[in-house]
Scaffold this motif. Structure first.
Motif, short mmCIF file in Angstrom:
data_model
loop_
_atom_site.label_atom_id
_atom_site.label_comp_id
_atom_site.label_asym_id
_atom_site.label_seq_id
_atom_site.Cartn_x
_atom_site.Cartn_y
_atom_site.Cartn_z
N GLY A 2 0.87 -1.15 0.03
CA GLY A 2 0.06 -0.05 0.08
C GLY A 2 0.70 1.12 -0.15
N HIS A 3 0.42 2.06 -0.66
CA HIS A 3 1.36 3.49 -0.71
C HIS A 3 0.66 4.48 0.03
CE1 HIS A 3 3.64 2.82 -4.60
NE2 HIS A 3 2.95 1.76 -4.55
N ARG A 4 1.55 5.09 0.95
CA ARG A 4 1.00 5.87 1.89
C ARG A 4 1.00 7.27 1.26
NH1 ARG A 4 4.68 6.72 7.07
NH2 ARG A 4 3.42 8.51 7.37
N VAL A 5 0.03 8.35 1.62
CA VAL A 5 0.07 9.59 0.99
C VAL A 5 0.68 10.62 1.64
CG1 VAL A 5 -2.24 9.00 -0.38
CG2 VAL A 5 -2.39 9.92 1.96
N THR A 6 1.04 10.28 2.93
CA THR A 6 1.71 11.29 3.71
C THR A 6 3.22 10.94 3.68
OG1 THR A 6 1.33 9.72 5.53
CG2 THR A 6 -0.32 11.75 5.21
N ARG A 7 3.94 12.11 3.96
CA ARG A 7 5.49 11.76 4.10
C ARG A 7 5.79 10.95 5.20
NH1 ARG A 7 9.89 16.36 3.41
NH2 ARG A 7 11.80 15.03 3.06
N GLY A 8 6.68 10.09 5.37
CA GLY A 8 7.46 9.35 6.58
C GLY A 8 8.13 7.93 5.97
N TRP A 9 8.09 7.19 6.96
CA TRP A 9 8.86 6.04 6.73
C TRP A 9 8.15 4.95 5.85
CZ3 TRP A 9 13.82 5.46 8.30
CH2 TRP A 9 14.36 6.41 9.47
N SER A 10 8.60 4.03 5.07
CA SER A 10 8.25 2.95 4.43
C SER A 10 8.29 1.70 5.62
CB SER A 10 8.65 2.50 3.36
OG SER A 10 8.68 3.28 2.15
N TYR A 11 7.40 0.72 5.69
CA TYR A 11 7.51 -0.12 6.53
C TYR A 11 7.11 -1.58 5.81
CZ TYR A 11 6.62 3.55 10.41
OH TYR A 11 6.74 4.66 10.84
N GLY A 12 7.95 -2.42 6.21
CA GLY A 12 7.26 -3.91 5.82
C GLY A 12 7.27 -4.75 7.19
N GLU A 13 6.36 -5.26 7.16
CA GLU A 13 6.11 -6.14 8.41
C GLU A 13 5.63 -7.53 8.38
OE1 GLU A 13 4.36 -3.46 11.88
OE2 GLU A 13 3.34 -2.67 9.66
N ALA A 14 5.82 -8.47 9.02
CA ALA A 14 5.40 -9.69 8.86
C ALA A 14 4.45 -10.17 10.07
CB ALA A 14 6.74 -10.68 9.04
N VAL A 15 3.07 -10.78 9.56
CA VAL A 15 2.37 -11.12 10.74
C VAL A 15 2.48 -12.51 10.93
CG1 VAL A 15 -0.10 -11.45 11.13
CG2 VAL A 15 0.59 -9.30 9.64
N THR A 16 2.78 -12.93 12.26
CA THR A 16 3.38 -14.38 12.46
C THR A 16 2.20 -14.93 13.34
OG1 THR A 16 4.52 -13.50 14.50
CG2 THR A 16 5.72 -13.74 12.49
N ASP A 17 2.29 -16.30 13.26
CA ASP A 17 1.45 -17.27 14.03
C ASP A 17 1.87 -17.14 15.36
OD1 ASP A 17 0.27 -19.25 15.66
OD2 ASP A 17 -0.29 -20.29 13.76
N PRO A 18 1.57 -16.87 16.42
CA PRO A 18 1.78 -16.59 17.78
C PRO A 18 2.47 -18.01 18.40
CG PRO A 18 -0.14 -16.05 18.05
CD PRO A 18 0.12 -16.02 16.59
#
Ligand SMILES: [Zn+2]
Length: 300
Positions: free
Chosen positions: A36-52
């Motif tokens: 997804g592209h954020r429309v505001t200025r700031g960091w990019s994030y890459g996150e992994a959702v894990t099975d706890p």
């Protein structure tokens, strides 16, 4: 990243496709992992959702921030491209595209579970997409800054991390021992790993963990980038802004050029009295290093 996974026998794991018409706000999709592209200025994030329960990564999500405008400003300052009657040099676009490719690989790395390795540049140029590289600028034969690509490399750290996290061993193999052997190989290959907590703080003392630096020899790269800065400042002027722009815009191109060496200075400074250490895990090959103090590199 893709090469690292393919070398583990994991084929066609990452693909780039046009988004469905109803989701035009997305630039592209990564299998089930939308970007997804954020429309505001700031960091990019890459996150992994894990099975706890198992730690297994079940989903990845990237939030993408546009990095082109600041990169374009740096390129304008370095290349002073707006000469009367001359086309804008292709290096401008190449620099932005190179940064975009680097950022895409970096964020996908996070969705695969990879952390930052801010010591990767000390392994060699382009050892990891999980480091923060500084734009790579060189001087041409007439001592003018002309190339703004990012350093490519063998991605030695990325391949090692994927090997550790995604190798499948034979059923009869002792997985713990096999993984420990991989750590020993990393050690023998000189692969260092230092992440955010030890690299970001202003008081961080690790001599090899820096953000936005390049190359394994920090003082040598500082001298090189200072020469580039000097050459760019010598020709700095109205050609760094487009015709028709207010002259006050020169401030915006001067600042990144004037401070071009700031991160590499930090990297070189931490060699003086820096404290070399590594992360260790009890019962594995990753044992603490004896304390050692560095005073300088190559007498500089
Ligand atoms: Zn990151």
């Amino acid at each position: 990243m893709g090469a690292g996974l393919r070398s583990r026998g994991i084929q066609e794991c990452i693909s780039r496709r046009s988004p469905p018409r109803r989701r035009r706000s997305y630039g592209y999709s990564l299998q089930h992992d939308p970007v997804g592209h954020r429309v505001t200025r700031g960091w990019s994030y890459g996150e992994a959702v894990t099975d706890p329960r198992t730690g297994e990564i079940i989903k990845g999500q990237v939030t993408w921030a546009v990095c082109a405008p600041p990169d374009y400003k740096i390129a304008e300052a370095l290349l002073a491209p707006y000469l009367d009657g001359k086309p804008i040099p292709p290096e401008m676009e190449q620099m932005v595209l190179a940064r975009t490719r680097q950022l895409a690989a970096h964020e996908v790395g996070h969705t695969l579970g990879l952390m930052h390795n801010f010591a990767a540049s000390s392994i060699g140029f382009g050892a990891s997409v999980m480091d923060y590289p500084h734009p790579w600028i060189t001087l041409d034969a007439s001592a003018s800054p002309h190339s703004t690509k990012l350093p490519s490399g063998n991605r030695a750290w990325d391949k090692a991390v994927i090997r550790y996290g995604y190798s499948e061993f034979a059923p009869e193999a002792d997985e713990a021992k096999s993984l420990d052997a991989l750590l020993r190989k990393n050690e023998a290959d000189g692969l260092r790993y230092i992440t955010d907590e030890d690299a970001r703080p202003i008081g961080g003392a690790h001599p090899y963990a820096h953000l936005w630096d390049n190359g394994p020899d920090a003082p040598a790269e500082l001298e090189r980038i200072l020469a580039v800065r000097k050459a760019a400042l010598a020709r700095f002027g109205a050609n760094t802004i487009r015709p028709g722009e207010p002259m006050v815009q020169l401030e915006e191109t001067l600042v990144p050029l004037y401070l071009l060496h700031r991160y590499q200075t930090e990297a070189a400074a931490k060699l003086i009295g820096g404290l070399d250490y590594r992360y260790a895990i009890r019962g594995t090959a990753r044992q603490p290093l004896p304390c050692s103090l560095r005073t300088s590199s190559a007498g500089r």
